[in-house]
Design a protein around this motif. Structure first.
Motif, PDB file in Angstrom:
ATOM      1  N   PRO A  96      37.896  25.974 110.574  1.00 26.57           N
ATOM      2  CA  PRO A  96      37.598  26.359 111.963  1.00 26.57           C
ATOM      3  C   PRO A  96      36.922  25.212 112.693  1.00 26.57           C
ATOM      4  O   PRO A  96      36.398  24.284 112.071  1.00 26.57           O
ATOM      5  N   PRO A  97      36.901  25.242 114.010  1.00 27.55           N
ATOM      6  CA  PRO A  97      36.214  24.195 114.774  1.00 27.55           C
ATOM      7  C   PRO A  97      34.740  24.132 114.393  1.00 27.55           C
ATOM      8  O   PRO A  97      34.086  25.154 114.189  1.00 27.55           O
ATOM      9  N   GLY A  98      34.220  22.926 114.285  1.00 36.03           N
ATOM     10  CA  GLY A  98      32.810  22.757 113.971  1.00 36.03           C
ATOM     11  C   GLY A  98      31.971  22.759 115.232  1.00 36.03           C
ATOM     12  O   GLY A  98      32.488  22.821 116.349  1.00 36.03           O
ATOM     13  N   GLN A  99      30.678  22.722 115.038  1.00 34.84           N
ATOM     14  CA  GLN A  99      29.777  22.680 116.190  1.00 34.84           C
ATOM     15  C   GLN A  99      30.005  21.394 116.979  1.00 34.84           C
ATOM     16  O   GLN A  99      30.201  20.323 116.417  1.00 34.84           O
ATOM     17  N   GLY A 100      30.003  21.534 118.277  1.00 31.64           N
ATOM     18  CA  GLY A 100      30.207  20.371 119.127  1.00 31.64           C
ATOM     19  C   GLY A 100      31.655  19.944 119.260  1.00 31.64           C
ATOM     20  O   GLY A 100      31.925  18.837 119.741  1.00 31.64           O
ATOM     21  N   SER A 101      32.603  20.799 118.819  1.00 30.60           N
ATOM     22  CA  SER A 101      34.010  20.448 118.962  1.00 30.60           C
ATOM     23  C   SER A 101      34.367  20.291 120.435  1.00 30.60           C
ATOM     24  O   SER A 101      33.907  21.051 121.286  1.00 30.60           O
ATOM     25  N   ARG A 102      35.192  19.301 120.709  1.00 26.99           N
ATOM     26  CA  ARG A 102      35.571  19.042 122.077  1.00 26.99           C
ATOM     27  C   ARG A 102      36.600  20.059 122.570  1.00 26.99           C
ATOM     28  O   ARG A 102      37.357  20.619 121.803  1.00 26.99           O
ATOM     29  N   ALA A 103      36.605  20.243 123.885  1.00 28.29           N
ATOM     30  CA  ALA A 103      37.642  21.075 124.477  1.00 28.29           C
ATOM     31  C   ALA A 103      38.988  20.384 124.306  1.00 28.29           C
ATOM     32  O   ALA A 103      39.078  19.160 124.216  1.00 28.29           O
ATOM     33  N   SER A 104      40.046  21.182 124.233  1.00 25.66           N
ATOM     34  CA  SER A 104      41.381  20.633 124.077  1.00 25.66           C
ATOM     35  C   SER A 104      41.799  19.901 125.341  1.00 25.66           C
ATOM     36  O   SER A 104      41.243  20.106 126.423  1.00 25.66           O
ATOM     37  N   ALA A 105      42.805  19.036 125.204  1.00 20.10           N
ATOM     38  CA  ALA A 105      43.356  18.340 126.365  1.00 20.10           C
ATOM     39  C   ALA A 105      44.016  19.356 127.291  1.00 20.10           C
ATOM     40  O   ALA A 105      44.502  20.395 126.838  1.00 20.10           O
ATOM     41  N   PRO A 106      44.045  19.085 128.605  1.00 19.85           N
ATOM     42  CA  PRO A 106      44.649  20.027 129.544  1.00 19.85           C
ATOM     43  C   PRO A 106      46.114  20.339 129.236  1.00 19.85           C
ATOM     44  O   PRO A 106      46.567  21.464 129.414  1.00 19.85           O
ATOM     45  N   VAL A 107      46.857  19.327 128.768  1.00 14.69           N
ATOM     46  CA  VAL A 107      48.258  19.517 128.410  1.00 14.69           C
ATOM     47  C   VAL A 107      48.427  19.247 126.918  1.00 14.69           C
ATOM     48  O   VAL A 107      48.107  18.155 126.436  1.00 14.69           O
ATOM     49  N   VAL A 108      48.899  20.243 126.186  1.00 20.81           N
ATOM     50  CA  VAL A 108      49.139  20.111 124.751  1.00 20.81           C
ATOM     51  C   VAL A 108      50.642  20.014 124.531  1.00 20.81           C
ATOM     52  O   VAL A 108      51.396  20.908 124.936  1.00 20.81           O
ATOM     53  N   GLU A 109      51.091  18.934 123.906  1.00 17.42           N
ATOM     54  CA  GLU A 109      52.506  18.716 123.681  1.00 17.42           C
ATOM     55  C   GLU A 109      52.791  18.621 122.189  1.00 17.42           C
ATOM     56  O   GLU A 109      52.051  17.971 121.454  1.00 17.42           O
ATOM     57  N   VAL A 110      53.869  19.278 121.754  1.00 15.18           N
ATOM     58  CA  VAL A 110      54.321  19.203 120.369  1.00 15.18           C
ATOM     59  C   VAL A 110      55.834  19.014 120.393  1.00 15.18           C
ATOM     60  O   VAL A 110      56.545  19.777 121.045  1.00 15.18           O
ATOM     61  N   ASP A 111      56.316  18.002 119.693  1.00 12.21           N
ATOM     62  CA  ASP A 111      57.742  17.673 119.690  1.00 12.21           C
ATOM     63  C   ASP A 111      58.245  17.638 118.256  1.00 12.21           C
ATOM     64  O   ASP A 111      57.811  16.811 117.455  1.00 12.21           O
ATOM     65  N   ALA A 112      59.185  18.548 117.932  1.00 15.16           N
ATOM     66  CA  ALA A 112      59.720  18.596 116.574  1.00 15.16           C
ATOM     67  C   ALA A 112      60.613  17.401 116.280  1.00 15.16           C
ATOM     68  O   ALA A 112      60.759  16.998 115.120  1.00 15.16           O
ATOM     69  N   GLY A 113      61.244  16.841 117.317  1.00 14.24           N
ATOM     70  CA  GLY A 113      62.184  15.758 117.084  1.00 14.24           C
ATOM     71  C   GLY A 113      63.462  16.230 116.420  1.00 14.24           C
ATOM     72  O   GLY A 113      64.336  15.431 116.085  1.00 14.24           O
ATOM     73  N   THR A 114      63.577  17.534 116.212  1.00 16.84           N
ATOM     74  CA  THR A 114      64.737  18.168 115.583  1.00 16.84           C
ATOM     75  C   THR A 114      65.010  19.461 116.344  1.00 16.84           C
ATOM     76  O   THR A 114      64.484  19.677 117.436  1.00 16.84           O
ATOM     77  N   ALA A 115      65.810  20.348 115.742  1.00 19.70           N
ATOM     78  CA  ALA A 115      66.043  21.659 116.332  1.00 19.70           C
ATOM     79  C   ALA A 115      65.051  22.690 115.804  1.00 19.70           C
ATOM     80  O   ALA A 115      65.325  23.891 115.807  1.00 19.70           O
ATOM     81  N   GLY A 116      63.893  22.234 115.342  1.00 15.96           N
ATOM     82  CA  GLY A 116      62.848  23.145 114.878  1.00 15.96           C
ATOM     83  C   GLY A 116      62.510  24.171 115.947  1.00 15.96           C
ATOM     84  O   GLY A 116      62.411  23.844 117.128  1.00 15.96           O
ATOM     85  N   ALA A 117      62.322  25.418 115.535  1.00 14.09           N
ATOM     86  CA  ALA A 117      62.216  26.540 116.476  1.00 14.09           C
ATOM     87  C   ALA A 117      60.912  26.502 117.269  1.00 14.09           C
ATOM     88  O   ALA A 117      59.823  26.633 116.701  1.00 14.09           O
ATOM     89  N   THR A 118      61.031  26.371 118.575  1.00 18.65           N
ATOM     90  CA  THR A 118      59.854  26.416 119.444  1.00 18.65           C
ATOM     91  C   THR A 118      59.231  27.804 119.449  1.00 18.65           C
ATOM     92  O   THR A 118      58.019  27.942 119.644  1.00 18.65           O
ATOM     93  N   THR A 119      60.039  28.843 119.236  1.00 22.45           N
ATOM     94  CA  THR A 119      59.500  30.210 119.245  1.00 22.45           C
ATOM     95  C   THR A 119      58.584  30.454 118.050  1.00 22.45           C
ATOM     96  O   THR A 119      57.612  31.210 118.154  1.00 22.45           O
ATOM     97  N   LEU A 120      58.871  29.811 116.920  1.00 19.89           N
ATOM     98  CA  LEU A 120      58.002  29.963 115.757  1.00 19.89           C
ATOM     99  C   LEU A 120      56.729  29.133 115.915  1.00 19.89           C
ATOM    100  O   LEU A 120      55.666  29.523 115.419  1.00 19.89           O
ATOM    101  N   MET A 121      56.822  28.007 116.595  1.00 22.42           N
ATOM    102  CA  MET A 121      55.599  27.263 116.927  1.00 22.42           C
ATOM    103  C   MET A 121      54.684  28.140 117.780  1.00 22.42           C
ATOM    104  O   MET A 121      53.468  28.212 117.547  1.00 22.42           O
ATOM    105  N   LEU A 122      55.282  28.813 118.768  1.00 18.95           N
ATOM    106  CA  LEU A 122      54.512  29.680 119.659  1.00 18.95           C
ATOM    107  C   LEU A 122      53.837  30.799 118.877  1.00 18.95           C
ATOM    108  O   LEU A 122      52.682  31.144 119.147  1.00 18.95           O
ATOM    109  N   GLN A 123      54.532  31.373 117.897  1.00 17.89           N
ATOM    110  CA  GLN A 123      53.943  32.445 117.095  1.00 17.89           C
ATOM    111  C   GLN A 123      52.663  31.974 116.403  1.00 17.89           C
ATOM    112  O   GLN A 123      51.697  32.722 116.287  1.00 17.89           O
ATOM    113  N   ALA A 124      52.662  30.737 115.922  1.00 17.37           N
ATOM    114  CA  ALA A 124      51.476  30.219 115.234  1.00 17.37           C
ATOM    115  C   ALA A 124      50.303  30.072 116.189  1.00 17.37           C
ATOM    116  O   ALA A 124      49.152  30.334 115.832  1.00 17.37           O
ATOM    117  N   GLY A 125      50.572  29.644 117.416  1.00 18.97           N
ATOM    118  CA  GLY A 125      49.500  29.431 118.381  1.00 18.97           C
ATOM    119  C   GLY A 125      49.044  30.680 119.099  1.00 18.97           C
ATOM    120  O   GLY A 125      47.973  30.689 119.734  1.00 18.97           O
TER     121      GLY A 125
END
Length: 277
Positions: A96-125
């Motif tokens: 889990p995030p530790g004390q003093g963890s920074r806020a996430s960047a305003p835009v979070v980008e993830v690129d599979a570089g393949t046909a990896g399922a974006t819908t399953l990425m969404l399920q994890a998040g």
């Protein structure tokens, strides 16, 4: 989850921190879903989570590119930390995030570089988003496959999953979904953008919640059924071939839906998407 999880004893052993929740990824289906849910929930707790035997029941066990992307998304949304997140790995430690963890960047980008399922990425998040723990994130951009085999299609996420989540939970966000491009097998190349808009907590006082579906009577309570067909046109392929394929698929889908649900079925809509296939 009780049948899947145990607790590491004092000293942890084998590199597992003491007090960590231990999850056997070979239980049940033994696929990637245990991993996605465990990682998404693991960053929300107060103890590390150790997952072993990842995807043990698959022809190629261990983490594939798609799973690494899902873990990256969870990590970047939450500020948590992963150890063991590498191709082929069958073990993973989620912190889990530790004390003093920074806020996430305003835009979070993830690129599979393949046909990896974006819908399953969404399920994890999704657990991180549901908990309101994606501090500082304004937009998520997922690249990969949007409509690929063995994964929920994008239309399921936008028309079924996300609306149901917003209705069933006090979801702190409204997700504005945009799809600049669909991605299919084998090339992928699709992109999904989710704009996170904070919203006031819904007033649930006196609410009876969503109406239940009577699964014993197919079609009972169904008011409207919409179908969607996407056809990707390969580079240089005549447009009329794509239009004919889409029209044929839509006709078959509409016929099946009408047989199952009757007159509540609207006409099936369809569209084509250019690009290499």
């Amino acid at each position: 989850m009780a049948s899947l999880a145990a607790e590491a004893g004092v000293g942890g052993g084998g590199g597992v921190p003491a007090g960590a929740v231990v999850i056997d990824g070979a239980m049940g289906e033994g696929g990637g879903q245990i991993l996605r849910i465990a990682a998404g929930l693991g960053v929300l707790g107060h103890r590390p989570v150790y997952i072993h035997n990842i995807r043990a029941n698959r022809p190629k066990p261990g983490l594939a590119r798609q799973h690494l992307c899902a873990l990256q998304l969870v990590e970047r949304l939450s500020g948590g930390r992963m150890e063991g997140a590498s191709l082929g790995s069958t073990t993973l430690l989620v912190f889990p995030p530790g004390q003093g963890s920074r806020a996430s960047a305003p835009v979070v980008e993830v690129d599979a570089g393949t046909a990896g399922a974006t819908t399953l990425m969404l399920q994890a998040g999704l657990p991180v988003l549901l908990a309101g723990a994606a501090h500082g994130v304004e937009e998520i951009r997922l690249r990969g496959g949007t409509d690929v085999p063995f994964s929920p299609p994008l239309d399921h996420a936008t028309s079924v999953l996300l609306p149901a989540v917003q209705q069933l939970f006090s979801f702190p966000l409204t997700l504005d979904v945009q799809v600049p491009r669909r991605g299919f097998m084998p090339a992928g190349g699709g992109e999904v953008r989710l704009r996170l808009c904070p919203r006031a907590a819904p007033d649930v006082a006196g609410s009876t919640g969503p109406s239940a579906l009577d699964l014993g009577r197919p079609g009972a309570g169904v008011v409207r059924v919409l179908g969607s067909v996407q056809v990707q046109r390969g580079a240089g392929a005549p447009e009329d071939e794509s239009l004919a394929a889409a029209a044929a698929a839509a006709g078959t889908l509409e016929q099946g839906l009408r047989a199952a649900f009757g007159e509540c079925v609207d006409a099936v809509t369809w569209s084509t998407h250019g690009g290499g296939g």
